[in-house]
Design an enzyme around this catalytic site. Structure first.
Site, PDB file in Angstrom:
ATOM      1  N   ASP A  25       0.846  -1.205   0.000  1.00  0.00           N
ATOM      2  CA  ASP A  25       0.000   0.000   0.000  1.00  0.00           C
ATOM      3  C   ASP A  25       0.880   1.254   0.000  1.00  0.00           C
ATOM      4  O   ASP A  25       1.321   1.707   1.062  1.00  0.00           O
ATOM      5  CB  ASP A  25      -0.920  -0.002   1.230  1.00  0.00           C
ATOM      6  CG  ASP A  25      -1.970   1.086   1.148  1.00  0.00           C
ATOM      7  OD1 ASP A  25      -3.041   0.844   0.574  1.00  0.00           O
ATOM      8  OD2 ASP A  25      -1.695   2.210   1.627  1.00  0.00           O
ATOM      9  N   GLU A  59       2.000   5.145  -0.210  1.00  0.00           N
ATOM     10  CA  GLU A  59       1.497   6.513  -0.034  1.00  0.00           C
ATOM     11  C   GLU A  59       2.314   7.389  -0.967  1.00  0.00           C
ATOM     12  O   GLU A  59       3.494   7.104  -1.234  1.00  0.00           O
ATOM     13  CB  GLU A  59       1.644   6.992   1.415  1.00  0.00           C
ATOM     14  CG  GLU A  59       0.862   6.182   2.434  1.00  0.00           C
ATOM     15  CD  GLU A  59      -0.626   6.071   2.158  1.00  0.00           C
ATOM     16  OE1 GLU A  59      -1.231   7.055   1.679  1.00  0.00           O
ATOM     17  OE2 GLU A  59      -1.187   4.992   2.406  1.00  0.00           O
ATOM     18  N   ASP A  61      -2.087   1.356  -6.889  1.00  0.00           N
ATOM     19  CA  ASP A  61      -0.722   1.221  -6.362  1.00  0.00           C
ATOM     20  C   ASP A  61       0.266   0.887  -7.467  1.00  0.00           C
ATOM     21  O   ASP A  61       1.340   1.500  -7.557  1.00  0.00           O
ATOM     22  CB  ASP A  61      -0.686   0.166  -5.243  1.00  0.00           C
ATOM     23  CG  ASP A  61      -1.409   0.662  -4.014  1.00  0.00           C
ATOM     24  OD1 ASP A  61      -0.788   1.365  -3.212  1.00  0.00           O
ATOM     25  OD2 ASP A  61      -2.621   0.396  -3.897  1.00  0.00           O
ATOM     26  N   HIS A  94      -4.561   5.802   6.237  1.00  0.00           N
ATOM     27  CA  HIS A  94      -3.720   6.502   5.247  1.00  0.00           C
ATOM     28  C   HIS A  94      -2.244   6.535   5.645  1.00  0.00           C
ATOM     29  O   HIS A  94      -1.438   7.110   4.915  1.00  0.00           O
ATOM     30  CB  HIS A  94      -4.206   7.922   4.932  1.00  0.00           C
ATOM     31  CG  HIS A  94      -5.573   7.947   4.318  1.00  0.00           C
ATOM     32  ND1 HIS A  94      -5.862   7.336   3.108  1.00  0.00           N
ATOM     33  CD2 HIS A  94      -6.744   8.489   4.750  1.00  0.00           C
ATOM     34  CE1 HIS A  94      -7.148   7.507   2.822  1.00  0.00           C
ATOM     35  NE2 HIS A  94      -7.707   8.197   3.804  1.00  0.00           N
ATOM     36  N   ASP A 149      -2.237   0.932   6.848  1.00  0.00           N
ATOM     37  CA  ASP A 149      -3.176   0.489   5.804  1.00  0.00           C
ATOM     38  C   ASP A 149      -2.835  -0.937   5.384  1.00  0.00           C
ATOM     39  O   ASP A 149      -3.702  -1.809   5.304  1.00  0.00           O
ATOM     40  CB  ASP A 149      -3.099   1.400   4.559  1.00  0.00           C
ATOM     41  CG  ASP A 149      -3.821   2.731   4.761  1.00  0.00           C
ATOM     42  OD1 ASP A 149      -4.454   2.919   5.820  1.00  0.00           O
ATOM     43  OD2 ASP A 149      -3.749   3.584   3.844  1.00  0.00           O
TER      44      ASP A 149
HETATM   45  P1  AMP Z   1      -4.472   5.508   0.537  1.00  0.00           P
HETATM   46  O1  AMP Z   1      -3.780   4.193   0.295  1.00  0.00           O
HETATM   47  O2  AMP Z   1      -5.930   5.456   0.472  1.00  0.00           O
HETATM   48  O3  AMP Z   1      -3.966   6.040   1.837  1.00  0.00           O
HETATM   49  O4  AMP Z   1      -4.020   6.491  -0.599  1.00  0.00           O
HETATM   50  C1  AMP Z   1      -2.804   6.414  -1.280  1.00  0.00           C
HETATM   51  C2  AMP Z   1      -2.452   7.753  -1.813  1.00  0.00           C
HETATM   52  O5  AMP Z   1      -3.525   8.244  -2.623  1.00  0.00           O
HETATM   53  C3  AMP Z   1      -2.225   8.830  -0.782  1.00  0.00           C
HETATM   54  O6  AMP Z   1      -0.908   8.814  -0.261  1.00  0.00           O
HETATM   55  C4  AMP Z   1      -2.473  10.067  -1.615  1.00  0.00           C
HETATM   56  O7  AMP Z   1      -1.363  10.362  -2.435  1.00  0.00           O
HETATM   57  C5  AMP Z   1      -3.609   9.629  -2.512  1.00  0.00           C
HETATM   58  N1  AMP Z   1      -4.901   9.984  -1.904  1.00  0.00           N
HETATM   59  C6  AMP Z   1      -5.671   9.217  -1.123  1.00  0.00           C
HETATM   60  N2  AMP Z   1      -6.789   9.857  -0.736  1.00  0.00           N
HETATM   61  C7  AMP Z   1      -6.710  11.070  -1.275  1.00  0.00           C
HETATM   62  C8  AMP Z   1      -7.561  12.229  -1.260  1.00  0.00           C
HETATM   63  N3  AMP Z   1      -8.716  12.247  -0.599  1.00  0.00           N
HETATM   64  N4  AMP Z   1      -7.158  13.322  -1.958  1.00  0.00           N
HETATM   65  C9  AMP Z   1      -5.991  13.329  -2.649  1.00  0.00           C
HETATM   66  N5  AMP Z   1      -5.155  12.288  -2.689  1.00  0.00           N
HETATM   67  C10 AMP Z   1      -5.504  11.163  -2.034  1.00  0.00           C
HETATM   68 MG    MG Z   2      -2.719   3.862   2.113  1.00  0.00          MG
END
Ligand code: AMP
Ligand code: MG
Length: 336
Positions: free
Chosen positions: A98, A100, A198, A255, A260
């Protein structure tokens, strides 16, 4: 009402039907079909009572409990058939990943995300346990200063990325970790991600920016949302919903890549306990996100007897995961 009671009540009606021995369908599948019908008619309380009686976890919404009970009886019945696939997984290891990435509140459509956290959780599918973890932050080059939005979302601080190595070094460490566990051997592991982004977006963009050949091990993967949605018959599950539906709370900070990945791994483990089988379902092909079809899956799993020429070509490509792709700079415009 217990399954056995429901089954007994149904036996009179069943006699009026065609006798099992006259049917072309295997009696085991007949029996399973009847058990499934009974389970479908059970209330939430009845499902919980029955799961409790046979010593299984009773947490989760009704659809999840139904599936868990059905999977239990399926395993019991199929165990009587020596040739059956009795809940074993195709891959000895699953790697839950996962990323970021850098982000803005309202990013332009062509925003170039850079990977800033690289977590991976290794699951041994025979024992259904987490056996190791890889984790590293990465220093972004294009946008070295994190936006407040990004730090608020991910919890990743400027100091953490400033003191981290740039992506190519982290990528090399990750490949060393994969090799240490012999995960690059054919059919040894499959990656599991929460959605297609990803690999199809974050890794894809990062490999372009870092001028790294897109790795062959990331050309196909398992989208957990699809496995979960298909198995429990629940639509478009988000991470928190996936946890809630199986009666779990998020542990840690949502996040944060490592948290995650750990929570996704908890879902994977629960799914395997409930009888879900993990198989590749998405891939990148010439930069385009594609679903993996049933035919391809059969070939990837080694069940097809004689692949056709075109399919043989495809399996040849999938065989050796240790070689990186010849197509650097895979690009993708898919939406999450
Ligand atoms: P996540 O695995 O859901 O934490 O998201 C992975 C990546 O997606 C994050 O590190 C952000 O770069 C991008 N991301 C996730 N949610 C958002 C959001 N609401 N707005 C903008 N970028 C996002
Ligand atoms: Mg994440």
């Amino acid at each position: 009402m217990q399954v056995n009671t429901i089954m007994a009540q149904k036996s009179t009606r069943r006699k009026a039907r065609k006798d099992d021995s006259e049917s072309e369908i295997d009696p085991v599948y007949h029996a399973l079909s009847r058990i499934n019908g009974s389970i479908n008619r059970m209330t939430l309380t009845q499902l919980q009572q029955q799961l409790n009686k046979i010593g299984l976890n009773e947490r989760g919404v009704k659809e999840v409990l139904k599936k868990r009970l059905k999977a239990y009886y399926k395993k019991q019945k199929l165990a009587q058939k020596p040739e059956s696939f009795d809940g074993k997984q195709y891959y000895p290891y699953l790697i839950v990943l996962d990323f970021e990435a850098t982000c803005e509140k309202d990013p332009p459509t062509d925003y170039l995300h850079e990977i800033i956290e690289f977590p991976a959780i290794l699951i041994d599918t025979a024992d259904n346990k987490i056996v190791d973890e890889f984790h590293s932050y990465c220093k972004p080059s294009l946008n070295p200063k994190l936006s407040n939005f990004c730090t608020d979302l991910t919890g990743i601080t400027q100091q953490q990325v400033d003191s981290a190595l740039e992506f190519p070094h982290v990528f090399n460490s990750f490949e060393t970790w994969l090799k240490k566990h012999e995960l690059l051997l054919a059919r040894r592991c499959a990656f599991v991600t929460d959605g297609p982004w990803d690999f199809s977006r974050f890794l894809n963009i990062q490999c372009c920016l870092s001028e790294i050949k897109y790795p062959k091990w990331a050309k196909k993967w398992i989208n957990l949302k699809k496995i979960y949605g298909n198995f429990y018959k629940l639509k478009k599950p988000k991470l928190l919903d996936m946890l809630a539906n199986i009666g779990l709370n998020f542990e840690g900070r949502h996040h944060c890549g490592r948290d995650d990945a750990k929570n996704l791994a908890r879902i994977v483990i629960r799914l395997m306990q409930d009888g879900a089988v993990f198989q590749f379902n998405e891939r990148l092909n010439a930069g385009k996100l594609e679903n993996i079809t049933e035919d391809e899956r059969a070939l990837l799993n080694g069940f097809a007897e004689k692949p056709s020429n075109s399919l043989q070509h495809m399996t040849d490509n999938f065989e050796d995961l240790s070689v990186t792709s010849d197509n650097p700079g895979e690009t993708s415009t898919d939406a999450r």
